[in-house]
Each structure stands twice: as C-alpha cells, then as structure tokens.
Design a protein around this motif. Structure first.
Motif, short mmCIF file in Angstrom:
data_model
loop_
_atom_site.label_atom_id
_atom_site.label_comp_id
_atom_site.label_asym_id
_atom_site.label_seq_id
_atom_site.Cartn_x
_atom_site.Cartn_y
_atom_site.Cartn_z
N VAL A 33 18.24 3.32 -2.51
CA VAL A 33 17.68 4.64 -2.23
C VAL A 33 18.33 5.27 -1.01
CG1 VAL A 33 15.55 5.91 -1.74
CG2 VAL A 33 15.47 3.88 -3.21
N VAL A 34 18.58 6.57 -1.11
CA VAL A 34 18.98 7.39 0.03
C VAL A 34 17.91 8.45 0.23
CG1 VAL A 34 20.64 9.08 0.87
CG2 VAL A 34 21.46 7.01 -0.25
N ARG A 42 16.82 7.63 10.24
CA ARG A 42 17.39 6.29 10.23
C ARG A 42 16.32 5.21 10.39
NH1 ARG A 42 22.19 7.35 14.46
NH2 ARG A 42 20.52 8.67 15.31
N ASP A 43 15.39 5.40 11.30
CA ASP A 43 14.31 4.42 11.46
C ASP A 43 13.41 4.39 10.23
OD1 ASP A 43 15.23 3.70 13.95
OD2 ASP A 43 13.83 5.00 15.04
N ILE A 44 13.17 5.56 9.65
CA ILE A 44 12.33 5.63 8.45
C ILE A 44 13.01 4.93 7.29
CG2 ILE A 44 11.27 7.22 6.79
CD1 ILE A 44 11.15 9.24 9.18
N ALA A 50 15.19 2.06 2.37
CA ALA A 50 16.31 2.89 1.93
C ALA A 50 17.59 2.42 2.62
CB ALA A 50 16.06 4.36 2.24
N ILE A 51 18.72 2.63 1.95
CA ILE A 51 19.98 2.15 2.53
C ILE A 51 20.58 3.15 3.50
CG2 ILE A 51 20.43 0.76 0.47
CD1 ILE A 51 22.64 2.78 -0.26
N ALA A 52 20.14 4.41 3.44
CA ALA A 52 20.69 5.42 4.35
C ALA A 52 19.78 6.63 4.39
CB ALA A 52 22.10 5.84 3.89
N ALA A 71 25.03 11.58 -0.70
CA ALA A 71 24.20 10.52 -1.27
C ALA A 71 24.99 9.75 -2.34
CB ALA A 71 22.93 11.11 -1.87
N ARG A 72 25.69 10.48 -3.18
CA ARG A 72 26.51 9.83 -4.20
C ARG A 72 27.59 8.96 -3.55
NH1 ARG A 72 30.10 13.92 -7.16
NH2 ARG A 72 30.83 13.98 -5.00
#
Length: 257
Positions: A33-34, A42-44, A50-52, A71-72
């Motif tokens: 997930v992005v 970033r902390d969330i 999520a990866i990013a 994202a892609r």
C-alpha cells in the motif's frame, strides 16, 4: 478468502481517519500500500504498514496525476486498487447562509479530488482492478445544514456510476462506500453531529473506522468482482428508516405539549 496478498493499492486521504484505517486493513490482508495525503505521512505509513507515503493536495489536478504516477513507480507495477478517499467536512450553514466560496472549497476536495482520481487512476491501474470512492450517507438523504457536503458527496456517487460504465470494458470495477457518522479526527466525540447521529441511527451509536473498513476490503477483493457502480451504505441503518430513538424523542416532545 478476501485475501489481498500480492495486490497493490494507493489510498488518497490515507494519512488520517478512514483512509489510514483502510491502509492498515489492506496491509494486514497482504496488499502493498501507498498512502497519499497533504501532510507528511511517513510515520503514519510505518504505523499502518504502508510501504510509502506521497505528499499531495488532492484538490490539485496536477498533484493527483503526479502522485498516482509516483505510487505506481514506488510499487514497481500498475495498481490493483485505488481508493479515492480524500475529503473535508462541512456542516452547519443552511443554504440561505452558505457561501459560494465555501461550496467551491468543499467541491474542490470532496468531488474534484475523486474526479481527478477517476481521470488519472485508470492510467496506472491494471485491467480488472478496483476503484473505491468514499462518498457519504449524507449523499443519500437530505439533512438541514449539510447541503454543501451532501451535494459534494452525491456528485461522487454520480461519478462512480458513470465511471463504472465507462471502465467496464477493461474490467475495472468502480464502487462507492457511504459511511454514516464515524469517529475520526473530522468527527471527534464533542462534535455537534454526535448526539444527532446517536438519536437518528437505529443502532443508536456512532461507528468506528474498524466497522467501516470491511466494506473497502470486500470491494477490493476478488470476491466482489461482479459488483460495480454501487453505493454501499455503512451507516448503522440510518437510511433504512426512522430510528426508535427518533420516534421516542418526538413522542416525548408531543406528550410535553
């Protein structure tokens, strides 16, 4: 069953509330997930799995297009799922007291952000993918003081249906989730909507994000691949009919005379 293993997803408005909860649910179900949002996420992202996190204002067409391409690229492949969830609250003014400036602000984020997601999302989405838009139960009923918010979310449902028909040749499904009142940073416990929702809701309470994310999970999973163009209410029964709490309140007022 309902596994998202190996799937990829991008979620706008993913840095708070329902979007953050959906990201965590998707990640727990095996998806990569992005999240996309206006704040530094970033902390969330780390907290939700999520990866990013990609920073973007989804009221901006250029930023939505850029964020979806990023994202892609981050995921290294086209998306299986796009959740257009970015939104803003607006309650209080009656139409007579509302302003065109505020109406434009509400539509910019609640409606145009979804429009941009529907315009640019398919460019990075796999055939057979799923797009899930966050609408609202307010789109399905008239509520005094909610005109601008309700109109913006009703437009989301209309866009959902049109996009479902247009993207059907690619096997891309497009659906909307219509949450009722749900505790999030946009609806804290002291919000004036809370006592109203508790009285109007047949289940007699405000929902939680954990009680809403299952609808997104189902619509992302392969088991829902024959469902498209639908608006699914997750609202404790508000659109089903008048609650006993409302009837009792009316009866009490009538008895008092």
């Amino acid at each position: 069953m309902f596994s998202l293993s190996g799937m990829t997803a991008a979620i706008t408005g993913g840095t708070s509330g329902i979007g953050e909860a959906v990201a965590a649910r998707f990640a727990a179900a095996g998806a990569r997930v992005v999240i996309i949002g206006r704040r530094d996420g970033r902390d969330i992202a780390r907290r939700s799995g999520a990866i990013a996190a990609i920073r973007a204002d989804c009221a901006s067409e250029d930023q939505v297009a850029r964020a979806l391409n990023e994202a892609r690229d981050v995921l290294g492949q086209e998306l299986d799922v796009l959740v257009n969830n970015a939104g803003v609250e607006n309650t209080g003014p009656m139409i007579a007291d509302a302003t065109a400036t505020e109406l434009q602000r509400v539509f910019d984020i609640n409606t145009f952000a979804v429009f941009y997601g529907l315009k640019y999302g398919p460019l990075v989405l796999k055939d057979g993918g799923s797009i899930i838009n966050t609408a609202s139960v307010a789109a399905l009923m008239g509520i005094p003081g909610y005109s601008q918010y309700s109109a913006s979310k009703a437009a989301v449902i209309s866009l959902t249906r049109s996009a479902a028909v247009e993207l059907a040749p690619r096997g891309i499904r497009v659906n909307a989730v219509c949450p009722g009142s749900v505790f999030t940073p946009m609806l804290p416990p002291d919000h004036p909507e809370v006592p109203l929702a508790m009285q109007m809701c047949p289940l007699g309470r405000v929902g939680t994000t954990d009680e809403v994310v299952g609808a997104y999970h189902f619509l992302a999973a392969a088991e829902s691949r024959y469902i498209t163009g639908q608006a699914l209410a997750v609202d404790g029964g508000i659109v089903a009919g008048v609650s006993l709490g409302t009837l009792e309140a009316v009866a009490t007022k009538a008895a008092a005379g």
